[in-house]
Design an enzyme around this catalytic site. Structure first.
Site, PDB file in Angstrom:
ATOM      1  N   CYS A  23     -45.579  11.328  53.789  1.00  0.00           N
ATOM      2  CA  CYS A  23     -44.970  11.071  55.086  1.00  0.00           C
ATOM      3  C   CYS A  23     -46.120  11.085  56.075  1.00  0.00           C
ATOM      4  O   CYS A  23     -46.641  12.147  56.401  1.00  0.00           O
ATOM      5  CB  CYS A  23     -43.933  12.133  55.443  1.00  0.00           C
ATOM      6  SG  CYS A  23     -43.368  11.986  57.150  1.00  0.00           S
ATOM      7  N   CYS A  50     -45.130  12.920  59.638  1.00  0.00           N
ATOM      8  CA  CYS A  50     -44.923  14.367  59.756  1.00  0.00           C
ATOM      9  C   CYS A  50     -44.961  14.978  58.364  1.00  0.00           C
ATOM     10  O   CYS A  50     -46.016  15.005  57.748  1.00  0.00           O
ATOM     11  CB  CYS A  50     -43.635  14.696  60.509  1.00  0.00           C
ATOM     12  SG  CYS A  50     -42.188  13.738  60.015  1.00  0.00           S
ATOM     13  N   SER A  51     -43.829  15.446  57.844  1.00  0.00           N
ATOM     14  CA  SER A  51     -43.851  16.059  56.513  1.00  0.00           C
ATOM     15  C   SER A  51     -42.518  15.860  55.808  1.00  0.00           C
ATOM     16  O   SER A  51     -42.063  16.746  55.102  1.00  0.00           O
ATOM     17  CB  SER A  51     -44.184  17.544  56.634  1.00  0.00           C
ATOM     18  OG  SER A  51     -43.219  18.177  57.462  1.00  0.00           O
ATOM     19  N   CYS A  52     -41.857  14.715  56.001  1.00  0.00           N
ATOM     20  CA  CYS A  52     -40.583  14.438  55.317  1.00  0.00           C
ATOM     21  C   CYS A  52     -40.791  14.578  53.811  1.00  0.00           C
ATOM     22  O   CYS A  52     -41.779  14.092  53.274  1.00  0.00           O
ATOM     23  CB  CYS A  52     -40.102  13.025  55.644  1.00  0.00           C
ATOM     24  SG  CYS A  52     -39.781  12.801  57.401  1.00  0.00           S
TER      25      CYS A  52
END
Lengths: 199, 112
Positions: free
Chosen positions: A105, A108-110
């Site tokens: 991602c 962000c950090s999906c």
């Protein structure tokens, strides 16, 4: 209480830690949530780990019909196994002799938390996020995974409402294994695509 | 704009008012080269590049609107678009067939 890394030695709160504490205290003070509800939500997140994802992979290796459903609609396939994937849509991408998949991602950090738990720190790092889209083969090599030139790399950037999981190839030498034994060789990294299962 | 479930059906049908889907798998599209302010889920590195619709994902409330505390409706069709790494990065060092798939909302796409 959120996890802290300041065991043993005092460290000033960062900007975002301070914001989290302030917001949480206000919400508790105003009776919107209780401290207990916050703790339970954190514990709930912590309890989830990559074993759910590994069970899904093992089932797909053993059951062709399930594998078909998993690739067509990952959310429905997981629900059929009793694994809830609330509010997100799961897309499962399959490794083949012709293509290797890897997930990131960049924004962000999906991450498919419902199947893999909390993402590792490197997954959230600027280094991984910025480089795996630009030089995936070099990044995979740093994880110890060399992808042959004749195999295409498919990078998947989770930028919106989908979440991704890699369905690795079942390794040779696992003939006759049951679901639990198969699941035991499917690590978190195999389902992100930075490793492959080994016997 | 239609208020129908199924107007933007597909893999994960939406039951919210949704804009109709304009693209189908295989269509060649280009990502708008634009830099609006706000919460944008279209990565900078892909703006201006052309790719092919890999699949239609369903319609979802527009995150740019959600970030402003609005309802994000009508839901925007979301696609997975496949790009060739060698087209995205002129100095790409991998092999020619390597790809990157990115979820992009319809209002960021134009026919290429």
């Amino acid at each position: 209480m959120a996890e802290r890394s300041d065991i043993g030695e005092y460290q000033a709160l960062t900007y975002f830690q301070l914001m989290e504490v302030s917001l949480r205290e206000l919400l508790v003070e105003k009776g919107v949530v209780s401290e207990q509800a916050v703790s339970e939500a954190v514990e709930d997140m912590r309890r989830r780990g990559p074993d759910s994802g590994a069970r899904v992979v093992a089932r797909a290796w053993l059951d062709a019909e399930f594998r078909r459903l998993l690739l067509e609609n990952g959310t429905r396939a997981c629900e059929a196994m009793g694994i809830e994937v609330p509010a997100t849509r799961l897309v499962v991408v399959e490794n083949t002799p012709q293509a290797h998949n890897v997930i990131v991602c960049t924004l962000c950090s999906c991450y498919p938390r419902m199947l893999l738990g909390i993402p590792p720190d490197w997954y959230k790092s600027r280094n991984y996020r910025s480089r795996v889209v630009r030089e995936p083969r070099a990044v995979l090599a740093e994880f110890g995974l060399r992808i042959a030139d004749e195999v295409a790399i498919r990078v998947h950037d989770s930028t919106a409402d989908m979440r991704y999981m890699v369905l690795p190839m079942r390794p040779a030498g696992t003939e006759g294994w049951d679901a639990a034994r198969l699941a035991s060789i499917v690590s978190r990294d195999c389902m992100i695509g930075v490793a492959v299962p080994k016997t | 704009m239609q208020a129908v479930a199924g107007s933007a059906g597909g893999q994960y049908p939406s039951h919210r008012p949704a804009a109709p889907a304009r693209f189908a798998p295989g269509d060649r599209v280009r990502v708008r080269d634009s830099a609006p302010l706000g919460h944008i889920r279209t990565p900078f590195y892909i703006r201006g590049h052309a790719g092919v619709i890999e699949r239609y994902c369903g319609a979802f409330p527009n995150p740019e609107e959600l970030a402003q505390m609005r309802d994000g409706l009508p839901a925007q069709p979301l696609y997975r678009v496949r790009f060739l790494e060698s087209e995205v990065w002129p100095d790409y060092a991998g092999r020619a067939g390597d790809t990157i798939d990115i979820e992009i909302f319809q209002h960021w796409l134009e026919r290429a």
